[in-house]
Scaffold this active site. Sequence first.
Site, PDB file in Angstrom:
ATOM      1  N   ARG A 122       0.863  -1.192   0.000  1.00 16.44           N
ATOM      2  CA  ARG A 122       0.000   0.000   0.000  1.00 16.44           C
ATOM      3  C   ARG A 122       0.892   1.233   0.000  1.00 16.44           C
ATOM      4  O   ARG A 122       0.995   1.944   0.992  1.00 16.44           O
ATOM      5  CB  ARG A 122      -0.888   0.018   1.217  1.00 16.44           C
ATOM      6  CG  ARG A 122      -1.957  -1.060   1.440  1.00 16.44           C
ATOM      7  CD  ARG A 122      -2.584  -1.739   0.340  1.00 16.44           C
ATOM      8  NE  ARG A 122      -3.932  -1.418  -0.070  1.00 16.44           N
ATOM      9  CZ  ARG A 122      -5.040  -1.613   0.620  1.00 16.44           C
ATOM     10  NH1 ARG A 122      -5.004  -2.051   1.839  1.00 16.44           N
ATOM     11  NH2 ARG A 122      -6.210  -1.332   0.102  1.00 16.44           N
ATOM     12  N   GLN A 127      -0.437   2.714  -6.148  1.00 23.04           N
ATOM     13  CA  GLN A 127      -1.877   3.001  -6.041  1.00 23.04           C
ATOM     14  C   GLN A 127      -2.651   2.646  -7.314  1.00 23.04           C
ATOM     15  O   GLN A 127      -3.760   2.127  -7.244  1.00 23.04           O
ATOM     16  CB  GLN A 127      -2.088   4.476  -5.719  1.00 23.04           C
ATOM     17  CG  GLN A 127      -2.339   4.674  -4.241  1.00 23.04           C
ATOM     18  CD  GLN A 127      -2.415   6.130  -3.847  1.00 23.04           C
ATOM     19  OE1 GLN A 127      -2.196   7.017  -4.655  1.00 23.04           O
ATOM     20  NE2 GLN A 127      -2.694   6.366  -2.591  1.00 23.04           N
ATOM     21  N   ASP A 130      -3.661  -1.006  -7.408  1.00 27.90           N
ATOM     22  CA  ASP A 130      -4.229  -1.526  -6.169  1.00 27.90           C
ATOM     23  C   ASP A 130      -5.662  -2.044  -6.374  1.00 27.90           C
ATOM     24  O   ASP A 130      -6.643  -1.311  -6.195  1.00 27.90           O
ATOM     25  CB  ASP A 130      -4.184  -0.404  -5.116  1.00 27.90           C
ATOM     26  CG  ASP A 130      -4.579  -0.893  -3.745  1.00 27.90           C
ATOM     27  OD1 ASP A 130      -5.085  -2.030  -3.637  1.00 27.90           O
ATOM     28  OD2 ASP A 130      -4.393  -0.138  -2.785  1.00 27.90           O
ATOM     29  N   SER A 133      -8.126  -1.993  -3.361  1.00 26.72           N
ATOM     30  CA  SER A 133      -8.795  -0.711  -3.136  1.00 26.72           C
ATOM     31  C   SER A 133      -9.886  -0.461  -4.163  1.00 26.72           C
ATOM     32  O   SER A 133     -10.986  -0.032  -3.809  1.00 26.72           O
ATOM     33  CB  SER A 133      -7.788   0.449  -3.196  1.00 26.72           C
ATOM     34  OG  SER A 133      -6.958   0.424  -2.084  1.00 26.72           O
ATOM     35  N   TYR A 227      -2.724  -0.148   7.673  1.00 28.01           N
ATOM     36  CA  TYR A 227      -3.711  -1.116   8.160  1.00 28.01           C
ATOM     37  C   TYR A 227      -3.833  -1.042   9.688  1.00 28.01           C
ATOM     38  O   TYR A 227      -2.967  -0.505  10.367  1.00 28.01           O
ATOM     39  CB  TYR A 227      -3.270  -2.543   7.807  1.00 28.01           C
ATOM     40  CG  TYR A 227      -3.388  -2.896   6.359  1.00 28.01           C
ATOM     41  CD1 TYR A 227      -4.634  -3.033   5.759  1.00 28.01           C
ATOM     42  CD2 TYR A 227      -2.256  -3.117   5.588  1.00 28.01           C
ATOM     43  CE1 TYR A 227      -4.747  -3.381   4.423  1.00 28.01           C
ATOM     44  CE2 TYR A 227      -2.356  -3.458   4.245  1.00 28.01           C
ATOM     45  CZ  TYR A 227      -3.613  -3.595   3.672  1.00 28.01           C
ATOM     46  OH  TYR A 227      -3.722  -3.934   2.354  1.00 28.01           O
TER      47      TYR A 227
HETATM   48  P1  NAD Z   1      -8.920  -3.192   5.540  1.00 24.99           P
HETATM   49  O1  NAD Z   1      -9.917  -3.668   4.534  1.00 24.99           O
HETATM   50  O2  NAD Z   1      -7.859  -4.110   6.007  1.00 24.99           O
HETATM   51  O3  NAD Z   1      -9.719  -2.712   6.853  1.00 24.99           O
HETATM   52  C1  NAD Z   1     -10.842  -1.863   6.778  1.00 24.99           C
HETATM   53  C2  NAD Z   1     -10.846  -0.934   7.966  1.00 24.99           C
HETATM   54  O4  NAD Z   1     -11.177  -1.662   9.148  1.00 24.99           O
HETATM   55  C3  NAD Z   1      -9.499  -0.266   8.252  1.00 24.99           C
HETATM   56  O5  NAD Z   1      -9.660   1.135   8.177  1.00 24.99           O
HETATM   57  C4  NAD Z   1      -9.166  -0.737   9.669  1.00 24.99           C
HETATM   58  O6  NAD Z   1      -8.488   0.251  10.423  1.00 24.99           O
HETATM   59  C5  NAD Z   1     -10.548  -1.000  10.223  1.00 24.99           C
HETATM   60  N1  NAD Z   1     -10.611  -1.824  11.433  1.00 24.99           N
HETATM   61  C6  NAD Z   1      -9.901  -2.930  11.759  1.00 24.99           C
HETATM   62  N2  NAD Z   1     -10.292  -3.399  12.964  1.00 24.99           N
HETATM   63  C7  NAD Z   1     -11.284  -2.598  13.406  1.00 24.99           C
HETATM   64  C8  NAD Z   1     -12.110  -2.559  14.570  1.00 24.99           C
HETATM   65  N3  NAD Z   1     -11.982  -3.451  15.550  1.00 24.99           N
HETATM   66  N4  NAD Z   1     -13.020  -1.569  14.680  1.00 24.99           N
HETATM   67  C9  NAD Z   1     -13.181  -0.636  13.705  1.00 24.99           C
HETATM   68  N5  NAD Z   1     -12.435  -0.609  12.581  1.00 24.99           N
HETATM   69  C10 NAD Z   1     -11.502  -1.579  12.431  1.00 24.99           C
HETATM   70  O7  NAD Z   1      -8.194  -1.882   5.052  1.00 24.99           O
HETATM   71  P2  NAD Z   1      -8.303  -1.061   3.701  1.00 24.99           P
HETATM   72  O8  NAD Z   1      -9.601  -0.348   3.672  1.00 24.99           O
HETATM   73  O9  NAD Z   1      -7.984  -1.920   2.550  1.00 24.99           O
HETATM   74  O10 NAD Z   1      -7.117  -0.024   3.876  1.00 24.99           O
HETATM   75  C11 NAD Z   1      -6.934   0.659   5.102  1.00 24.99           C
HETATM   76  C12 NAD Z   1      -6.122   1.904   4.856  1.00 24.99           C
HETATM   77  O11 NAD Z   1      -4.908   1.639   4.145  1.00 24.99           O
HETATM   78  C13 NAD Z   1      -6.787   2.947   3.974  1.00 24.99           C
HETATM   79  O12 NAD Z   1      -7.770   3.673   4.601  1.00 24.99           O
HETATM   80  C14 NAD Z   1      -5.582   3.805   3.631  1.00 24.99           C
HETATM   81  O13 NAD Z   1      -5.263   4.652   4.701  1.00 24.99           O
HETATM   82  C15 NAD Z   1      -4.511   2.790   3.481  1.00 24.99           C
HETATM   83  N6  NAD Z   1      -4.290   2.519   2.045  1.00 24.99           N
HETATM   84  C16 NAD Z   1      -3.215   3.072   1.442  1.00 24.99           C
HETATM   85  C17 NAD Z   1      -3.001   2.856   0.095  1.00 24.99           C
HETATM   86  C18 NAD Z   1      -1.820   3.430  -0.600  1.00 24.99           C
HETATM   87  O14 NAD Z   1      -1.162   4.289  -0.059  1.00 24.99           O
HETATM   88  N7  NAD Z   1      -1.529   2.966  -1.809  1.00 24.99           N
HETATM   89  C19 NAD Z   1      -3.873   2.072  -0.644  1.00 24.99           C
HETATM   90  C20 NAD Z   1      -4.976   1.528   0.000  1.00 24.99           C
HETATM   91  C21 NAD Z   1      -5.174   1.747   1.351  1.00 24.99           C
END
Ligand code: NAD
Length: 388
Positions: A122, A127, A130, A133, A227
């Site tokens: 990530r 991006q 990805d 995402s 994450y």
């Molecule tokens: P994910 O699908 O693994 O998780 C979804 C969400 O669940 C996350 O925001 C996590 O913090 C939350 N979560 C986990 N346990 C929890 C709990 N007990 N209660 C409430 N929430 C909880 O994650 P995702 O959506 O694929 O990605 C998370 C983050 O990664 C994104 O928001 C972003 O900040 C980052 N990201 C960065 C890039 C990049 O830079 N290329 C790309 C994608 C995502």
Amino acid sequence: MKIGVISETLQGERRVALVPDAAVRLAMFSFELVIEAGAGEQAGFADNAYHEAGVAVEVDRRALLGTVNVVLSVQPLGLEDVAWLRVGATTISFLQPTTQGALIEALAAQGITAFSLELLPRISRAQSMDALSSQASLSGYKAVLIAANRLGKFFPMLTTAAGTIPPAHVLVLGAGVAGLQAIATARRLGAVVEAYDVRSAVKEEVKSLGASFLEFELDAQEGKGGYAREQSDEFLAKQRELLTNRVAVADVVITTAAIPGRQAPLLVTAAMVQGMRRGSVIVDLAAETGGNCEVTQPGRVVEVDGVWVDGTTNIPSTMALHASQLYARNVSNLLQHLASEGELKLDFEDEITRDCCVTHAGQVVNERARQLMGLAAAPQPTQSEASR
Ligand code: NAD
């Protein structure tokens, strides 16, 4: 270099790994393209659209697999597909390394280089590749539409001659990619939205979408790479206790909480469901990894104590056209990253190549995949092995 795209065989999978527009772009990089007949049909792309984009259409899956250098798919290949591949061929797909140990062993044994889109780092450089995402974004959007469709209420506030209708209350648990898209969609429909995540870093993003962010006196649980880290049972118990009142007043709860490679955390218990108003709706986007709600049944919609609990899986596939378009763009970008002058040139010093390559030169080379499969650590391939 010949790139092949196969039909998806998983039941209910409507997506296709390459759409005609992306094929036109790839052809400009001197790739020769072939697609299995009918592969794009369910996503809205007929064979002749591929033909017009310069893609050959092959009716014989086995012949296609036996002649291409790279195979693109959405879901992991089947074991019988692997046997038909040429030694040294490459596959790019979701590979589900947590559950596909046998397939990964077979890919390694056949000398296939397999890339798993789930393991893409990530980082900003990655991006555009990805796929997790792009597909999560579709899920977040559709989850709200599913809920709105099921809820016997308006989402927006309405002032009518017959009286004023208050807006629906939507609670989004987990404000990652899917959660943020769910918040934006629910707000566009006029609902009052609140959201919660264990990563306090998302607070400003949530607020900028017009939702309020629930803040509890709990430690943030930020992990690596944006994450969340795995949370203790005590933490989750406390979290459920604090969430109980918010869940009880919500008309709709969309749960998206996930920890990479782990079972989804339990956020909504059966007792919390019982505390909700009749007719309320829960859409559990974590259904495939165990569910964030105790009563979720993966792949089913159930009514529990008058509350609808939707555990529909593979939601991106229900929006197959845009899901395929975005996926195809992600995969094309990865392919271009891995190739130069029309040939794959793998550089294992590169973080993107290293992190998402699971098998290469007869070995499972990915540490995360090896851990999940219970294998000992492997040496990284040398540059000369990488260029094989
Ligand atoms: P994910 O699908 O693994 O998780 C979804 C969400 O669940 C996350 O925001 C996590 O913090 C939350 N979560 C986990 N346990 C929890 C709990 N007990 N209660 C409430 N929430 C909880 O994650 P995702 O959506 O694929 O990605 C998370 C983050 O990664 C994104 O928001 C972003 O900040 C980052 N990201 C960065 C890039 C990049 O830079 N290329 C790309 C994608 C995502």
